[in-house]
Structure formats: structure tokens, C-alpha cells
Motif scaffolding. Sequence first.
Motif, PDB file in Angstrom:
ATOM      1  N   MET A   1       0.928  -1.076   0.171  1.00 57.59           N
ATOM      2  CA  MET A   1       0.096   0.090  -0.021  1.00 57.59           C
ATOM      3  C   MET A   1       0.812   1.348   0.096  1.00 57.59           C
ATOM      4  SD  MET A   1      -1.303  -0.072   3.992  1.00 57.59           S
ATOM      5  CE  MET A   1      -0.104   0.141   5.078  1.00 57.59           C
ATOM      6  N   GLY A   2       0.316   2.346  -0.515  1.00 57.05           N
ATOM      7  CA  GLY A   2       1.000   3.700  -0.507  1.00 57.05           C
ATOM      8  C   GLY A   2       0.205   4.869  -0.879  1.00 57.05           C
ATOM      9  N   ASN A   3       0.870   6.007  -0.791  1.00 58.63           N
ATOM     10  CA  ASN A   3      -0.058   7.145  -1.544  1.00 58.63           C
ATOM     11  C   ASN A   3       0.348   7.509  -2.676  1.00 58.63           C
ATOM     12  OD1 ASN A   3       2.675   8.046  -1.114  1.00 58.63           O
ATOM     13  ND2 ASN A   3       2.255   9.531   0.363  1.00 58.63           N
ATOM     14  N   ASP A   4       1.190   6.792  -3.599  1.00 59.29           N
ATOM     15  CA  ASP A   4       1.498   6.824  -5.050  1.00 59.29           C
ATOM     16  C   ASP A   4       1.006   5.797  -5.954  1.00 59.29           C
ATOM     17  OD1 ASP A   4       2.575   7.211  -7.638  1.00 59.29           O
ATOM     18  OD2 ASP A   4       4.524   7.815  -6.740  1.00 59.29           O
ATOM     19  N   SER A   5      -0.348   6.014  -6.430  1.00 61.36           N
ATOM     20  CA  SER A   5      -0.996   4.740  -7.220  1.00 61.36           C
ATOM     21  C   SER A   5      -0.126   4.267  -8.391  1.00 61.36           C
ATOM     22  CB  SER A   5      -2.335   5.377  -7.804  1.00 61.36           C
ATOM     23  OG  SER A   5      -2.019   6.637  -8.413  1.00 61.36           O
ATOM     24  N   ALA A   6       0.522   5.164  -8.981  1.00 62.54           N
ATOM     25  CA  ALA A   6       1.326   4.570 -10.230  1.00 62.54           C
ATOM     26  C   ALA A   6       2.534   3.755  -9.688  1.00 62.54           C
ATOM     27  CB  ALA A   6       1.950   5.839 -10.805  1.00 62.54           C
ATOM     28  N   VAL A   8       2.314   1.766  -7.008  1.00 62.80           N
ATOM     29  CA  VAL A   8       1.781   0.679  -6.468  1.00 62.80           C
ATOM     30  C   VAL A   8       1.323  -0.290  -7.822  1.00 62.80           C
ATOM     31  CG1 VAL A   8      -0.194  -0.377  -5.509  1.00 62.80           C
ATOM     32  CG2 VAL A   8       1.036   1.744  -4.396  1.00 62.80           C
ATOM     33  N   THR A   9       0.825   0.480  -8.827  1.00 62.83           N
ATOM     34  CA  THR A   9       0.594  -0.458  -9.949  1.00 62.83           C
ATOM     35  C   THR A   9       1.847  -1.009 -10.581  1.00 62.83           C
ATOM     36  OG1 THR A   9      -1.453   1.202 -10.215  1.00 62.83           O
ATOM     37  CG2 THR A   9      -0.469  -0.412 -12.247  1.00 62.83           C
ATOM     38  N   THR A  10       2.784  -0.160 -10.710  1.00 60.85           N
ATOM     39  CA  THR A  10       4.133  -0.798 -11.339  1.00 60.85           C
ATOM     40  C   THR A  10       4.560  -1.941 -10.488  1.00 60.85           C
ATOM     41  OG1 THR A  10       4.721   1.322 -12.162  1.00 60.85           O
ATOM     42  CG2 THR A  10       6.469  -0.179 -11.754  1.00 60.85           C
ATOM     43  N   LEU A  11       4.404  -1.730  -9.219  1.00 59.65           N
ATOM     44  CA  LEU A  11       5.008  -2.950  -8.025  1.00 59.65           C
ATOM     45  C   LEU A  11       4.254  -4.258  -8.519  1.00 59.65           C
ATOM     46  CD1 LEU A  11       6.911  -3.950  -5.991  1.00 59.65           C
ATOM     47  CD2 LEU A  11       5.371  -2.836  -4.315  1.00 59.65           C
ATOM     48  N   LEU A  12       2.859  -4.050  -8.513  1.00 58.33           N
ATOM     49  CA  LEU A  12       1.905  -5.007  -8.856  1.00 58.33           C
ATOM     50  C   LEU A  12       2.336  -5.910 -10.167  1.00 58.33           C
ATOM     51  CD1 LEU A  12      -1.462  -3.957  -7.511  1.00 58.33           C
ATOM     52  CD2 LEU A  12       0.037  -5.304  -6.431  1.00 58.33           C
ATOM     53  N   GLN A  13       2.476  -5.005 -11.138  1.00 54.63           N
ATOM     54  CA  GLN A  13       2.572  -5.648 -12.345  1.00 54.63           C
ATOM     55  C   GLN A  13       4.165  -6.480 -12.396  1.00 54.63           C
ATOM     56  OE1 GLN A  13       2.837  -2.079 -15.002  1.00 54.63           O
ATOM     57  NE2 GLN A  13       0.605  -2.109 -15.189  1.00 54.63           N
ATOM     58  N   ARG A  14       5.177  -5.782 -11.866  1.00 56.82           N
ATOM     59  CA  ARG A  14       6.424  -6.472 -11.641  1.00 56.82           C
ATOM     60  C   ARG A  14       6.167  -7.797 -10.860  1.00 56.82           C
ATOM     61  NH1 ARG A  14      11.158  -2.599  -9.896  1.00 56.82           N
ATOM     62  NH2 ARG A  14      12.306  -4.527 -10.263  1.00 56.82           N
ATOM     63  N   LEU A  15       5.487  -7.871  -9.680  1.00 60.51           N
ATOM     64  CA  LEU A  15       5.389  -9.092  -9.214  1.00 60.51           C
ATOM     65  C   LEU A  15       4.536  -9.918  -9.890  1.00 60.51           C
ATOM     66  CD1 LEU A  15       4.209  -7.492  -5.515  1.00 60.51           C
ATOM     67  CD2 LEU A  15       6.414  -8.737  -6.046  1.00 60.51           C
ATOM     68  N   ALA A  16       3.436  -9.569 -10.519  1.00 62.80           N
ATOM     69  CA  ALA A  16       2.761 -10.369 -11.480  1.00 62.80           C
ATOM     70  C   ALA A  16       3.656 -11.098 -12.446  1.00 62.80           C
ATOM     71  CB  ALA A  16       1.409  -9.787 -11.907  1.00 62.80           C
ATOM     72  N   SER A  17       4.660 -10.610 -13.020  1.00 61.57           N
ATOM     73  CA  SER A  17       5.542 -11.136 -14.123  1.00 61.57           C
ATOM     74  C   SER A  17       6.278 -12.267 -13.651  1.00 61.57           C
ATOM     75  CB  SER A  17       6.407 -10.123 -14.513  1.00 61.57           C
ATOM     76  OG  SER A  17       7.284  -9.533 -13.639  1.00 61.57           O
ATOM     77  N   GLU A 220      13.236   1.160   9.733  1.00 60.34           N
ATOM     78  CA  GLU A 220      13.564   0.199   8.546  1.00 60.34           C
ATOM     79  C   GLU A 220      12.679   0.792   7.228  1.00 60.34           C
ATOM     80  OE1 GLU A 220      13.093  -4.781   7.803  1.00 60.34           O
ATOM     81  OE2 GLU A 220      13.235  -3.758   9.704  1.00 60.34           O
ATOM     82  N   LEU A 221      11.433   1.305   7.653  1.00 59.10           N
ATOM     83  CA  LEU A 221      10.413   1.633   6.666  1.00 59.10           C
ATOM     84  C   LEU A 221      10.822   3.195   6.470  1.00 59.10           C
ATOM     85  CD1 LEU A 221       7.032   0.324   8.317  1.00 59.10           C
ATOM     86  CD2 LEU A 221       8.328  -0.529   6.351  1.00 59.10           C
TER      87      LEU A 221
END
Length: 303
Positions: A1-6, A8-17, A220-221
Motif C-alpha cells: 500500500m502507498g500514496n502513489d497509485s502509479a 503501486v500499480t508498477t510494483l503489482l505488475q512486476r510481481l505479477a511477472s 526500517e520503513l
Amino acid sequence: MGNDSALVTTLLQRLASAFKIRDLGSPRFFLGIETVPTQKGILLSQCRYMTDLLGRSGMADCKPLTTPAAITKTIISADELHDNPTQYRRIVGALQYLTITRPDLAYAVNRLCQFMHSPTTEHWGLVKRVLRYIKGTLDYGLRLSPSSSTVIHAYSDSDWAGCPVDRKSTSGFAVYLGTNLISWLSKKQRTVARSSTEAEYKALADVSAEVTWVVSLLRELGLHSGEPATLWCDNLGATYLCANPVFHARTKHVEIDYHFVRDKVASGDFLVNYVSTADQLADIFTKPLPSPRFTTLRDKLNE
């Protein structure tokens, strides 16, 4: 989760690959905890869990109470044993899980857990009182909202020699990140305290350990503000003891592991300040309280 939707979307796409994943959208239910959107943030609720618990314990139609613990009756161990100890342990175990979103139940549930080995009919009566309180507060939960501050502040309290059986004290603390309650505890101390100052000092050591862990996680975060955490205590003796390592020779018997709070104060990581008993939020974690006082402190826990 985060406040930058773009992002978050990029991270999900990379994970999906690399992995087979599925985006479930906004959070709804997770391990029995429901996320309810509100005008100011979100509410973490276990309403369905509580309703199911009342049904399983035969208390679905019980009469509600305003507090989970009575202030007039002392718990004793010598009484008629409960005829179904397995039921007692099962219900109390379920109540333990409920404290994830209900900090107002922490003290009452902690007290019930101390009699798991041989519950009596009196202890079962205390369980039913907690369930009657839950019946009237099904819509309560833990509120989380955006905060302009990320400074950590915590309240620490102790009920000196509060247990009539072994005369051990009960520690309690509440840790806030900005305006949000993020951690709390109600726990009987391991050893008997010889003074109220010693009991409060031990409670400060407990909250110091918790705040140290929270600060480590935030660093750490990359979310730590860098400002020292503020600890609030309603005992002047314990407050002075944190700042002055030679204060009161009578505390030489205190175990060494409790004194690390002094190092935190000396290094500037913590600030220990005095707060009046009337403003001590952690009071709700250390003893049974009258209904007006209990309600006031419960509302300040962001419930």
C-alpha cells in the motif's frame, strides 16, 4: 500500500511477472477483521467475530453492561471448580484474539487468562460479564486516521500490588504514533514490587522496550521522524529515577534489565515526563474502573 497509485500499480505488475497473484482491491476482511471506511479514516472491526462468539457461548440474548470488569468484587482462587474448563479456555482464548481491535478489553482478558489452569465458577462469571459488555459494544473497534504528526508518545502506568493473591503489580501501556493508537499492553509483573515507584519503573521499562521496537520498525520503513519518543508516567519517583542513576539507594534490588530505560533517556532517545493521574490513559490497562472513568479513557483510545 502507498500514496502513489502509479508506483503501486508498477510494483503489482512486476510481481505479477514473477508470481501468480490476484489483486483483491480494497481490503475488506482479513482473519476475521473487517476494514470499515469512515469519514476520517478506517475502522478495524471484529463485529461478526463478536456476534459469533456470543452465539457460541450462549450469550447472544444477554443483557449488556457498561464495563467489562467490576470494581467491587475481589477475585479469589479458592472456589468451586468450573464444571467445563475446556469451555472456559476456549472462550477466553477467543477473547484474546478479540483484543487485537479492542484495547478496552485488555485488562479484563489478561486477568481471565491467569486462571486457565483451574478456572472456578467465579471465573466463569467474570467471563460472562465480559461477554455482556461486548454485547453492548458490538460496533466498537480500532479507529485509524491520517495524522499530521509521526511523533511517538506513550503512556505507562502500574497498579501497585493490585493482585490480592500474590500481591504482584499489573503494568499497562499505550503507544501512539501521532494520534493513532498502535500498541498496548496489560500484563502482571514477574516479581513483587516493594514500592509504587518500583512498580511504575518496571512499567516504564516495558513500554521502553516496545517503543524501541516501534522506532526500529519505522526506521526500517523510512518513516521515523527522528524526534525522541515521549513517555508519560504519573509517578514522580519513577520519573526522577529515569533521569538520575543514583536516585534512591532503595532501588538497588531492582533487576538490571529494568534499568536500560536510563540509557535511553541519557542518549536522548526518550523523554520521560510526568502526567497527572487524571490524564493517565494507561490507567484502563491496570485495574477495574468505574463506568464514567472507563468510558472517558476508552473514548481517548480512538475507539
